[in-house]
Every structure is written in structure tokens, then in C-alpha cells.
Enzyme design. Sequence first.
Site, mmCIF file in Angstrom:
data_model
loop_
_atom_site.group_PDB
_atom_site.id
_atom_site.type_symbol
_atom_site.label_atom_id
_atom_site.label_comp_id
_atom_site.label_asym_id
_atom_site.label_seq_id
_atom_site.Cartn_x
_atom_site.Cartn_y
_atom_site.Cartn_z
ATOM 1 N N LYS A 84 50.818 50.508 -21.828
ATOM 2 C CA LYS A 84 50.853 50.072 -23.224
ATOM 3 C C LYS A 84 50.967 51.304 -24.096
ATOM 4 C CE LYS A 84 46.937 48.024 -22.342
ATOM 5 N NZ LYS A 84 47.135 46.683 -22.893
ATOM 6 N N ARG A 85 51.245 51.131 -25.406
ATOM 7 C CA ARG A 85 51.286 52.287 -26.281
ATOM 8 C C ARG A 85 49.957 53.050 -26.221
ATOM 9 N NH1 ARG A 85 55.895 53.205 -29.582
ATOM 10 N NH2 ARG A 85 54.645 54.777 -30.648
ATOM 11 N N LYS A 142 43.052 51.238 -27.928
ATOM 12 C CA LYS A 142 43.342 50.688 -26.597
ATOM 13 C C LYS A 142 42.526 51.404 -25.504
ATOM 14 C CE LYS A 142 48.104 49.224 -27.751
ATOM 15 N NZ LYS A 142 48.385 47.856 -27.269
ATOM 16 N N THR A 174 50.311 41.390 -24.558
ATOM 17 C CA THR A 174 51.181 40.572 -23.709
ATOM 18 C C THR A 174 51.319 41.182 -22.313
ATOM 19 O OG1 THR A 174 53.076 41.664 -24.757
ATOM 20 C CG2 THR A 174 52.555 39.411 -25.472
ATOM 21 N N LYS A 183 51.740 39.376 -18.511
ATOM 22 C CA LYS A 183 52.735 39.716 -17.488
ATOM 23 C C LYS A 183 52.042 40.072 -16.174
ATOM 24 C CE LYS A 183 55.330 42.001 -21.166
ATOM 25 N NZ LYS A 183 55.498 43.357 -21.772
HETATM 26 C C1 LIG Z 1 54.783 43.948 -22.762
HETATM 27 C C2 LIG Z 1 55.131 45.285 -23.247
HETATM 28 C C3 LIG Z 1 54.325 45.909 -24.200
HETATM 29 C C4 LIG Z 1 53.047 45.292 -24.731
HETATM 30 O O1 LIG Z 1 51.949 45.776 -24.010
HETATM 31 P P1 LIG Z 1 50.435 45.527 -24.500
HETATM 32 O O2 LIG Z 1 49.620 45.991 -23.367
HETATM 33 O O3 LIG Z 1 50.317 44.052 -24.715
HETATM 34 O O4 LIG Z 1 50.256 46.305 -25.729
HETATM 35 C C5 LIG Z 1 54.672 47.177 -24.630
HETATM 36 N N1 LIG Z 1 55.763 47.795 -24.156
HETATM 37 C C6 LIG Z 1 56.564 47.229 -23.238
HETATM 38 C C7 LIG Z 1 57.739 47.975 -22.731
HETATM 39 C C8 LIG Z 1 56.274 45.954 -22.749
HETATM 40 O O5 LIG Z 1 57.082 45.401 -21.844
#
Ligand SMILES: *Cc1c(COP(=O)(O)O)cnc(C)c1O
Length: 811
Positions: free
Chosen positions: A534-535, A540, A642, A646
Site C-alpha cells: 500500500k502507499r 498505515k 481494498t 484482494k
Molecule cells: C489495491 C491497490 C491499492 C490500495 O491498497 P490499500 O492497501 O487498500 O491502500 C493501492 N495500490 C495498488 C496498485 C492497488 O492495486
Amino acid sequence: MFTSTDKFVQAYKKLFQNRYAFTYEQGTTEQQYIVLATLIKNQLAENWQATREQYLNEKVKQVYYFSMEFLPGRQMKSNAYNMGILSEIEKGVAELGLNFDELVEAEADPALGNGGLGRLASCFMDSLASLGIPGNGNGIRYQYGLFRQKFVDGHQVELPEYWLRNQNVWETRNDQSSYIVRFGGHVWMEIDHQDHWIPKYEGTQNVLAVPYDTPMVGYRTNKVNNLRLWSAEIPVEEEENYHTVQETDQIKGITQVLYPDDSNYEGRLLRLKQEYFMVSAGVQSIVRQFQKYNLPRKFFPEKIAIHINDTHPALVVAELMRILVDEEHLSWEQAWEITCKTCSYTNHTVLREALEKWPIDMMQSLLPRIYMIIEEINRRFVEETLPLYGEKLTWQTAILQDGMVNMAHLAIIGSHSVNGVAQLHTEILMNDVLRDFFTLYPGKFNNKTNGITQRRWMHLANPRLTQLIDSKIGEEWKQNPAELKLLKTFEQDDDTLEKLAEVKLQNKTDLADYIEQQHGLKVNPQSIFDVQIKRLHAYKRQHLNALHILDRYLRIKDDPAIDIQPRVFLFGAKAAPSYTYAKQIIKLINAIADLVNNDPDVGDKMKVVFFENYGVSLAEKIIPAADVSEQISLAGKEASGTSNMKLMANGAMTLATLDGANIEIKEYVGEDNIVVFGLSSTEVDQLNQSHAYHSKSLYESNERLNRVLNALIDGTIPNAQQEGEAVFDSLVHYNDEYFVLEDFDDYIAAQDKIDQLYADKKVWNRKSLLNIAASAPFSADYTIKRYTEEIWKAKPQCTDKEGVQPLNEPI
Ligand SMILES: *Cc1c(COP(=O)(O)O)cnc(C)c1O
């Protein structure tokens, strides 16, 4: 589509020759890819056109999803898959003697977004098309996507991402749908001979917005929707006024580069230009589309829904008012009713630093007419609200405050619907962040928990798992995700559980090979693959993860013979270039990786991998191989997440705080099949309000924590002294804004629980299966159905403030 493999092979050879005038065997992989993708795009052109014409003939309601960011990922395989021709294509490519996977990887991954927000927009595009809902994306065709990340001595370095270097096969430039967008200059009002007030402009900078359309292919439907991305150019009739490259670049510069800030607001003029450019071009093309329907204007909200994805496109409200009042000559009241019935808004964050507010003088000089309209919206809002709700609430909800334009307020006041993106997030909006608006308009607020497309994140990214699921419950789940719950009936079936473990091991082996090839590091696929992707953001809490890694390292150093569950810690994260602390955390984790991976005492007991350049394509490689999904944000800060969805859908166990959609994950999968730790959002609020938190005393009193924190500054981690000190200082001396130290013990205990669970393979495999089985509610198809039924519905109504007479003026 191709009647035989032979026909495909012939078509491919012919197209290659037409285009390059030599044979395909002599071409580069990029050229071979371009021809294959073109062939596929040609196959969908007919449906693309037919869909557009059908929607026009039937005058159907269309949704326009306005988003500054889209993160679609590579499109060739996904398009072929959705069209139902993937295996045919693979066969044909093999027949040609080409390597399909290599061609797939030759496609540029368009990084036209920062992270979750843009990826959500793209999942929504996939679902809209697959459900046969007339939906359009509206965004910007940035020439440079999000920077390419490299590590140099463990530091993040940003390189330009020129994703259009090779031809972008999927886009079609549509000059006939170009529009002029005006900036700056002077505006005054004159009355024309029909008694209409008409704005007169002088000295404006006129920019041509040229749309590039990309087909959005539905899964096993013949519907093809449209993603329209706008590019800035000099209007042909004004070319003579531009003499130097610098002058030209100033115009083209509007759509040159994506701002690399995630959940952070930067009040730069160019950004405001980008926002209005996209909004104005998009709204103009929508009004043109509605004109083609040839209907009375009062039907506008029954034929058009405009969705505002975060506040970046909030100027839609003012731009639609401008066109309806200035160009279509509607009364203010009529235009306002249409506008608020047409618009809806999604809030994506509760972080203060992300709230978009533009200085009034900047808006006034860049967008003089738009600012006049915002002023009038605000004036009427205040006039109506003040007598009913008093000064305090009116002031707190006004659009214009302290010399700034509050974009969220504009979006809320001008929309009939305001939604959050997970249950907890929506509650926080209603009870806290947007409480005053909830008092004014309780009927506007609703929740739409985010979702993901299983097509990209399961079917395509994890074919082994998909095949296993197919063999157990049939293929119906691919059309109807709810069927995934049938997997639950196999929770005690040893054969299924062993096959599931085998799938995971193979995926981990693939990822281990990739790691060896990219990083020259050997990792053992039998280890737990622990993933945080994630970012990079302090909320986070990647640094909490780092503290656990350090703690584990120190335990191994204490006793190199320790019997500990082997782990591979995997990170992927970009930091905003201006976010110093985030970059320091990256460097720190890279330094810890160096330390851990090269210590002979550690061996296979643990490894740390920080992937460079995290993005959609990398996510597709990592997620199928994950055992543990790290979702450890401070409770109350992550709107939804999200990647949590996944990873769950691919059988990872979630290790989580009760934040965002993690709460719903727990609800669906059951508390035995998720590992939860840490403060709740209510506890965080209480700690903040009571001022009772003193991180330094935790550092002093908690021995284990004390040892780990000291390791940041005592030279244990070579080559990251400065970064170790920065993290130490923020946690110990600046009172640890995100309660990392408070959650530390509980996090370590949760990690130990993961080890215990993993030690019993059967238990683990069952939990993994149950996670997959419970992931169906996070299908973006369901999310989109709810948006369609509850927000973009046939006859939306403006919700007036309690006590305000509804408008009944005929239009
Ligand atoms: C799904 C996705 C995110 C979102 O990640 P989070 O953990 O929900 O912040 C960010 N970047 C990419 C490339 C993703 O596929």
C-alpha cells in the site's frame, strides 16, 4: 471471434506486415505486442460502436464517473478474457511461436493514479461494463504517470514514468468531441435582447480539451463502455499566438503529469487547472450528449448521473450551473434543482491534511466566472441556513471560509447523495467529520463499502486458485460471486485443503523465483509470506511492521537455535516525493532488510523484501502468494482499504486493526478466521480527547519495546542512523501521533498467534479456504449494483434541509 487458429495466425501476420513491412519474427516484443493488442481491439470496435448507438437510440440513463485518477493495470489479457477469447488467443500466439506472457508484459501499466482511489475507479469501470450498466469514466490523460520508484542505497528515487513511449493501442483520439476550456481573463455580465444575463469574457487563456477514449469491456457481455481521458492542446485557430516552446508547453503542461500525493492536499495552481480542465471538458461533453437525446431539460437528472470521486472534481457543481444558467438560460432555481439531482459525491478520507481548500484569490483569478457562481451558491446557502440553524452551524458548513473555498462543502451542498466507503468510515463522517452536514441533510448520507473486481484479482491473477474453485463448485461463481460461499462446504475436506495449500505453495514458488531474479535473494517458499502492500503513510503504520521485524530479529540473535516459524516479510510502497518521514521509513526498512538478509545467524528464519515500484502489475504477482495480509492502520484512519479485500479473496489471513473494511471482513469471515489487535477507533478518540497518552513513558516502562526502539538508534542497523533517529524521535519524543507504541504489545501477540495457527497446516488451510469463501460480498459488482440502485437511480431527488420549502417551479 476468429473462426480458427489458422485464421487468427493469418490475421496476425497480415496486420504485422501492414504495419511494419517486415515479418513478425523480426519484430521486437513491443511490436509483437502492439499487433496482438490491435487485433484484439479491432475485434471489439463493432460492439463499442453498437453500445454507444444503442444507448443513444434508447435514451438510456448514463452514469459519468469523474475521477482525477484511474489505475487500470495492463489491459490486453483482461480484455481478451472479458471478451471470452483468451484461450483462443493463447493458442494462436503459441502457434506463431511467440511467448504470450512476454507479450503481456510488454504492455505499459498506465499508472494514472496514486493508489486505492484510482484502482477503485478502475474496478468500478470493469463492473459497470460487466453488469451492462451504461457507465462512462471521465479523467485526465496524463503524459507522465505516477513516478517510477527505484531504490538507490535503500533510498527512494523518483524517475519519470513516460508510459506512452510505445503506442497506446487501447486509446482512440476523438477530435470531433473536443471542447474549449477557458482560464483567467476578465468577466462581466451584459443583458442581451432576450433579457438574458450573458457573461462576457476578455483576455482568457483558451485550451483545447481533446478526448482519448478507451473501451471498457464487460465480462461475457457484448457491451463496451467508455473511459474518456482528456488531453490539453492549443486550439488550432490560436496557434499563431504561440511563438515559443515555453508558451506551448504551458498549455500542454496542464495534462503532463499526475500529482504524486496520496491522501494529501497540495494547493498548487496547476492542480486547480487540471481539476477545472477535466471538469469543464467532461460536463460540456455530457451536455452535448443530453442534447442528442432531444428531451426537455427537466429530464436531465433522469438521463444523466455525475459522480464526484473525492473532492477533486467538485467543480462539477459550479460548471454544470454555469452551463445551465449562462448557456442554456435556465433560471438559477431550475438550474440548481437539476444540478443537485444530477450530482453525487464520495468522500474518501477523514485525514485533515487531505481536505481540499483553495484560496479564494487563486480561484477568482484562474476561474472568475466559476468563482462568481460559487459565491452565489454560498450566498443562497447561508441565507437559507442561517435563520433555521443559527450562526455557528451555518459558518461551519459554508463553502467560503477564512478566505478559502472548501471543496467538500461545495460537493455536499451541490449533491443529492454523500457516501462513505465502509461502514465505520460512513459512521465517522456522520458523527464526527461531517456531523454538521448530517444535521442539515440526514437524508443525503449513505454507505457504499468499496469492492474489487474478482476478474482481475482472482480469475486472471490467480488461475491456479480459479481452476481449483471451478473444480469444486463449478463456474457459476464467476458470474454470481455469491456462489463462492459454497466453498465453505469443503472446509473439512482434506483433499480440497491440500490442493488449496498446493496452489498457494506454487504461487509462492513463482514469487520466490521472481524475487531471486529481481533481487538476487533466495527465499524459502515454505515460509509464511507476510505482505504489506500500500502507499507509504504514517497512519498505515509500516513502521509498526518494522518494529515487529526488529523484535523478531533480536529474538533470533538472542538464541540462534530458536524454533521459530520461518517468515518472509514483503513490502511494496511508494512515498510521495515531498513526504520526508515516509521516505525515511522506506530507507529504514531497506536497511533492516540488508541487516536481516545478510546475517548468517538468521538464515531462512526470516527474510525481508521491499519490492521496487509497487503498482497494479506487481500487486497481481504478490497477492496470489500471500499468507498474511497486513492491515494495521490506526483505527479510524483508513477509510476502507481494498488490498485487504484482494488478499482475502486469494486466501490470505488478515492481521488487522478494527479499521475501514477490516471490520466487515471480520463480520463475514468470523472472528476465528481473522487475527485482530489494537485500539478501537473509539479508544483512539478517547485517548486523544483525554490527553492521557504519553508515548515516552511506554518507551521507558516496557522493556521489550525499549529494546526494539533503542535498536533504531544504537547502531544495530548499519547505514540508517539518521532514519532510525527520525522514527525514534517521532515515536518517543513527539508523542507518537498514530499510537504505534500503544499497539505494539498487542501486535506482537497477534503475530505470535499467526505463527501458532500456521504451525497446524490443516487449521491454516481451513481458515484460508473460509476467507476465500467469505470474500464474495466484496465483489465490486455488488458495490456497483448498490450505487446504481441507491444513488444513480432513475429519479433522484434533492434532499432539502429540514424546514426548507421544496422548489416546485416548473422547468
Ligand atoms: C489495491 C491497490 C491499492 C490500495 O491498497 P490499500 O492497501 O487498500 O491502500 C493501492 N495500490 C495498488 C496498485 C492497488 O492495486
